[in-house]
Design a protein around this motif. Sequence first.
Motif, PDB file in Angstrom:
ATOM      1  N   ALA A 162      69.386  39.058  51.394  1.00 12.59           N
ATOM      2  CA  ALA A 162      68.781  40.388  51.474  1.00 12.59           C
ATOM      3  C   ALA A 162      68.234  40.817  50.111  1.00 12.59           C
ATOM      4  O   ALA A 162      67.127  41.371  50.014  1.00 12.59           O
ATOM      5  N   HIS A 163      68.997  40.574  49.042  1.00  9.55           N
ATOM      6  CA  HIS A 163      68.504  40.910  47.702  1.00  9.55           C
ATOM      7  C   HIS A 163      67.268  40.082  47.362  1.00  9.55           C
ATOM      8  O   HIS A 163      66.309  40.591  46.751  1.00  9.55           O
ATOM      9  N   LEU A 164      67.274  38.814  47.750  1.00 15.01           N
ATOM     10  CA  LEU A 164      66.134  37.949  47.462  1.00 15.01           C
ATOM     11  C   LEU A 164      64.880  38.481  48.137  1.00 15.01           C
ATOM     12  O   LEU A 164      63.804  38.543  47.534  1.00 15.01           O
ATOM     13  N   ARG A 165      65.014  38.886  49.388  1.00 11.97           N
ATOM     14  CA  ARG A 165      63.849  39.391  50.109  1.00 11.97           C
ATOM     15  C   ARG A 165      63.378  40.739  49.579  1.00 11.97           C
ATOM     16  O   ARG A 165      62.213  41.112  49.756  1.00 11.97           O
ATOM     17  N   LYS A 166      64.271  41.465  48.912  1.00 14.09           N
ATOM     18  CA  LYS A 166      63.877  42.712  48.255  1.00 14.09           C
ATOM     19  C   LYS A 166      63.225  42.466  46.909  1.00 14.09           C
ATOM     20  O   LYS A 166      62.714  43.397  46.284  1.00 14.09           O
ATOM     21  N   GLY A 167      63.238  41.227  46.447  1.00 11.02           N
ATOM     22  CA  GLY A 167      62.700  40.915  45.134  1.00 11.02           C
ATOM     23  C   GLY A 167      63.689  41.131  44.012  1.00 11.02           C
ATOM     24  O   GLY A 167      63.307  41.131  42.839  1.00 11.02           O
ATOM     25  N   ALA A 210      70.411  38.560  43.688  1.00  8.52           N
ATOM     26  CA  ALA A 210      70.500  37.488  44.679  1.00  8.52           C
ATOM     27  C   ALA A 210      71.260  36.301  44.110  1.00  8.52           C
ATOM     28  O   ALA A 210      72.160  35.748  44.760  1.00  8.52           O
ATOM     29  N   ILE A 211      70.920  35.905  42.896  1.00 11.92           N
ATOM     30  CA  ILE A 211      71.580  34.749  42.277  1.00 11.92           C
ATOM     31  C   ILE A 211      73.068  35.018  42.087  1.00 11.92           C
ATOM     32  O   ILE A 211      73.902  34.140  42.323  1.00 11.92           O
ATOM     33  N   GLU A 212      73.420  36.236  41.678  1.00 13.03           N
ATOM     34  CA  GLU A 212      74.839  36.577  41.527  1.00 13.03           C
ATOM     35  C   GLU A 212      75.586  36.425  42.852  1.00 13.03           C
ATOM     36  O   GLU A 212      76.715  35.911  42.890  1.00 13.03           O
ATOM     37  N   ALA A 213      74.959  36.874  43.933  1.00 15.50           N
ATOM     38  CA  ALA A 213      75.607  36.764  45.240  1.00 15.50           C
ATOM     39  C   ALA A 213      75.751  35.300  45.659  1.00 15.50           C
ATOM     40  O   ALA A 213      76.795  34.889  46.188  1.00 15.50           O
TER      41      ALA A 213
END
Length: 291
Positions: free
Chosen positions: A119-124, A129-132
């Motif tokens: 979800a973070h990746l798709r939000k940019g 995202a990498i942390e997750a």
Amino acid sequence: MEPRSSVVKSGVAIGVLLLVGLPVAAQNSNQNSKVNNSYLSHIEPCNGVGTISLDARIAACTAFIEARQGTTAALAIAYNNRGNAYTAKGDYDKAIRDFDQSIALKPTYAKAFNNRGVAHLRKGEYERAIEAFDDAIKLDPDYGAAFVNRAGAYLKKNDHQRAAHDYDEAVRLQPDSQAAWSGRCWTRALLGAWQAALEDCDRALQSGSTSAAVYDSRGLIHLKMGEFGAAIADYNSALRAAPELASALFGRGLAKLKQGDAIGGDSDISAAKTIQGNIGDEFAHYGVGHD
């Protein structure tokens, strides 16, 4: 031209889990049968079983959560499943809130960390995202999909070496993963390892992939290698799957020009620029610009 990864090109591979752990009440078939049947009726749609719509899945998960009859583990999975549905709908903020709740209920739930990363990746939000994905991999070092997804985040940050390393791990862990072979093909192409990239794309296609992205990647590789007929064939395959894929149109146009087909080449390039105005700049970055 987007980085080729399972996240970016074909949607995240976020597996559905069955809700586990029936409530104590459901274990007693002689008590509250109507309540229990209603509660149980939400499980399969919350899991996305069959052809259920995303809205129906969200409603089922919500009903399951609000009933508060499941175990903590079952509730964590229900929040995760609802988060997946919100992600598929593009409602990333709601998805992240659900993944946060899932993780709060079950801090060792690697899939919820991975899905929050998606979800973070798709939000940019690439760092988040990498942390997750880092957290998911720490919890489950054999989590191939998390390596694929983290590679996609690294590609977005133009960190091609780290992306390649993650794809290496994904291929090692899941040698049948089309997403891993496809992603590594594109990453190796970006690194200029054309023959190795070609072998990875071939492997993805041999495993049954019909993804436009794989053909598009292989088309660029053939174009860079001067194999213009093969490039056109791959771009044709990509365009059959995705007729308005600007990178495939532009690449096919360049290959046609190289073969002396000025009319066909200019037509493809013009169509590509209509769809994506900066597509020429992206190809120039890959060393195959249009004069």
